[in-house]
Design an enzyme around this catalytic site. Structure first.
Site, short mmCIF file in Angstrom:
data_model
loop_
_atom_site.label_atom_id
_atom_site.label_comp_id
_atom_site.label_asym_id
_atom_site.label_seq_id
_atom_site.Cartn_x
_atom_site.Cartn_y
_atom_site.Cartn_z
CB SER B 140 28.32 48.94 42.45
OG SER B 140 27.51 49.78 41.65
CE1 TYR B 153 25.94 44.32 40.48
CE2 TYR B 153 25.53 46.68 40.61
CZ TYR B 153 26.38 45.63 40.34
OH TYR B 153 27.66 45.89 39.93
#
Lengths: 433, 247
Positions: B140, B153
């Protein structure tokens, strides 16, 4: 990004939240108040809106489940777009038995509005080809519905505007075709009577017939137009694939691009460019069946106030006189649009309690929303339709009165018992007033 | 290019499903792994109709590390080798809950970081033994720099990105490729709670980018492309300034 807050007509507007469904096995998500299933939002008025409620967006339920290449029976989830089915299965020799004027509608939406196509006189409405589907209610119950099983639920849900529950999956009977093309024949006609004669002589040998009608002309030219008819065919030897439509209306026009002067010029030109006698040409299914899909977001051309579609059907006995009256009224008003369509429906009975297609002649056209004058004109058109014993199409309506709706669709009383207690729509609340 | 053998872990995620559809249309053979047996079965049925040469499924909770090896073995055996592996599972942890609950933070790190690395290391050995294949992993843009809004995250994805970078160097054989996929904001069920703006992309758009990057044997791909300059800029902000802004 589509927020799902408007319908294709961009009128009316509604405030609602959107819940996306992706798992057909899951129970309905929790919501406050009332909810309404929503497909791709291509119906025009408020049948796909639920002001103050929640839209259950089924576009994530877009999986194929099974296809039998021997029988042409397709099972898929309810959010599947008709265009996706055609893209995949036309090369394998199968076609949807009925398609509306856009391929950007979901299978569930096609059932909920019991849509029809240019071949209605030959094969009936969309739901005539639905073998069965699963209906999920807000109380968690699931029913498989067909003409034989839960037949009452089938009849209520077909054309039932999403109010009887959520359709999770659908089984359709497709039809075999030789290819992705159509043998088309086109000619213009000078009078409304010619439309009726052409439709009658074409009905037996052509599966698809439709006419564009010039809604600006009066007197001797009243109801002139361009008639087209076609049958499926294999690719012609010189076939060139149509270019993918990349045109797009990039922004909402600040005013309606469809107005008196542009309308007259366009219609004059469209009529006079059409051949005087029947002219044949092979056409790929995309431009022939879905001409407007080539221009993305075309609904923006009607300006910030959006537009109203009006589609009615008049019974055969009074269709000629009634259509003449409707067209005179529209031409005299100076409103109306390029997109005016005439079509003869056939005798095949639609299976839904609230299905719109019925024997007779149907007229469909857009009106830029000019406020009061437009709404008044449509009320006057309704007067003609009521007197003729006809009906107006809920999927395209944003304004008919409850009294008129109940006259057009007397089966609403039987239908009411099947409505999911947690479901509602802007349309339904309006016509129940 | 068709008839390839493709393993997808996290196959019911929106991006993975959209990617699998592109491979199905090409006529490839797929092995799908996901946590929910019924949902992965629904995806498999869909891919079969779309034209996949074959579709098989397996279930796996990636947090169950002990089950990784068997799942990979059975996929390998079923497909008869691996041409493309896409690791796409993931969750989007609630950052503020992770701040008050360390156990939750570690569990989320395990799913998005450690489990991905564990799978990648086992699959890397398979590709090495075969001497060919592509390992594509969804990391990501969040892994490019820790930001207050989602650094748990982000740190898991940073670990994944760094691991893949090293793995790519190690496996620099001509027929082996390791691809790090860095999507920006994608409109999926994982991000359902967010308000969507102009930077948001559809899973279908990300899927096309993934297939293109795999076909072209790229090392790192930002999807859509504009995230590369955006993240370049964000990484270039000096820490003295970065600590005082909110991203």
């Amino acid at each position: 990004m589509d927020d799902g807050l408007q319908s294709w007509g961009r009128y009316p507007t509604a405030q609602q939240s959107l819940l996306r469904l992706r798992d057909r096995f899951a129970p309905l998500p929790a919501f406050d108040g009332h909810a309404l299933p929503r497909g791709n939002g291509r119906s025009y008025g408020d049948v796909c809106l639920d002001d103050g409620g929640t839209l259950l967006d089924v576009r994530g339920l877009d999986r194929f489940i099974d296809f039998d290449p021997a029988t042409g029976v397709l099972r898929c989830e309810a959010g599947m777009l008709l265009g996706t089915i055609l893209e995949l299965l036309v090369p394998r020799g199968w076609f949807l038995p009925v398609v509306p004027g856009t391929c950007f509608v979901t299978v569930g939406g096609a059932i909920a509005n019991d849509v029809h196509g240019k071949n209605h006189h030959a094969v009936g409405s969309f739901s005539c080809h639905v073998q069965c589907f699963e209906l999920l209610r807000s109380d968690g119950t699931r029913r498989v519905c067909s003409l034989n099983e839960n037949a009452d639920w089938f009849a209520a849900t077909v054309g039932g505007l999403g109010l009887t529950g959520l359709i999770t999956w659908v089984e359709l009977q497709l039809r075999p075709v030789a290819g992705a093309w159509f043998d088309t024949e086109t000619r213009r006609f000078d009078r409304l009577d010619d439309f009726f004669e052409l439709s009658e002589t074409s009905a037996r040998s052509f599966e698809y017939t439709v006419a564009w009608v010039d809604c600006t002309t009066r007197g001797s030219a009243l109801g002139r137009g361009v008639f087209s008819r076609a049958n499926h065919c294999a690719a012609p030897p010189t076939a060139k694939l149509p270019r993918e439509g990349r045109l797009r209306m990039p922004v909402v026009s600040p005013f309606s691009l469809v107005n008196g002067p542009t309308l007259r010029v366009f219609n004059w030109q469209h009529f006079h460019r059409a051949p005087k006698t029947l002219q044949q040409s092979p056409q790929h299914y995309r431009p022939w069946l879905f001409p407007l899909d080539g221009i993305r977001d075309w609904n923006r051309m009607y300006g910030p106030r959006g537009f109203l579609q009006y589609q009615c059907v008049l019974p055969p006995a009074v269709a000629r006189d009634g259509m003449r009256e409707l067209l005179e009224r529209i031409a005299a008003s100076g409103q109306g649009s390029f997109l005016a369509v005439l079509k003869q429906f056939g005798a095949i009975v639609s299976p839904g309690l609230l299905s719109f297609p019925r024997p007779g002649t149907t007229l469909a056209l857009d009106f830029a929303n000019r406020g009061r004058v437009t709404f008044e004109l449509l009320d006057r058109l309704d007067d003609i339709v009521v007197a003729a014993g006809g009906a107006v199409y809920p999927a395209k309506d944003a304004r008919m009165s409850g009294e008129r709706f109940r006259t057009y669709f007397p089966a609403w009383r039987q239908f009411e018992a099947f409505i999911d207690p947690a479901f509602s729509s802007g349309f339904w609340r309006r016509v129940m007033q | 290019m068709n008839g390839r053998r493709i393993l997808i872990v996290g196959a019911t995620s929106a991006i993975a499903e959209a990617t699998a559809r592109l491979y199905a249309v090409r006529g490839d053979a797929l092995f799908l792994v996901a946590r929910d047996a019924r949902r992965v079965q629904a995806v498999a049925e869909d891919l079969r109709v779309r034209g996949a040469a074959s579709v098989q499924t397996g279930t796996l909770d990636v947090a169950d590390f002990a089950a990784h090896a068997d799942t990979i073995e059975s996929a390998c055996a079923a497909l008869g080798g691996l041409d493309i592996v896409l690791i796409a599972h993931g969750t989007l942890p609630d950052q503020s809950r992770c701040e008050s609950d360390t156990d939750l933070a570690l569990r989320e790190f395990a799913i998005n970081g450690t489990a991905t690395i564990a799978l990648a290391s086992r699959i890397a050995r398979k590709l090495e033994a075969q001497g060919s294949g592509t390992l594509a992993v969804i990391s990501s843009v969040a892994g490019d720099r820790g930001r207050a809004s989602n650094y748990l995250y982000g740190s898991a994805k940073a670990a994944v990105s760094a691991y893949l970078s090293g793995l790519r160097q190690r496996l620099s054989a001509p027929d082996i490729n390791v691809l790090t996929i860095k999507p920006g904001f994608v409109d999926t069920p994982m991000t359902a709670a967010f308000r969507k703006g102009a930077l948001w992309a559809k899973p279908e758009q990300i899927a096309r980018g993934i297939v293109r990057a795999i076909d072209r044997r790229r090392g790192v791909v930002y999807l859509p492309w504009f995230w590369r300059p955006i993240m370049f800029t964000i990484r270039a902000i000096p820490e003295s300034l970065f600590r005082r802004i909110r991203l």
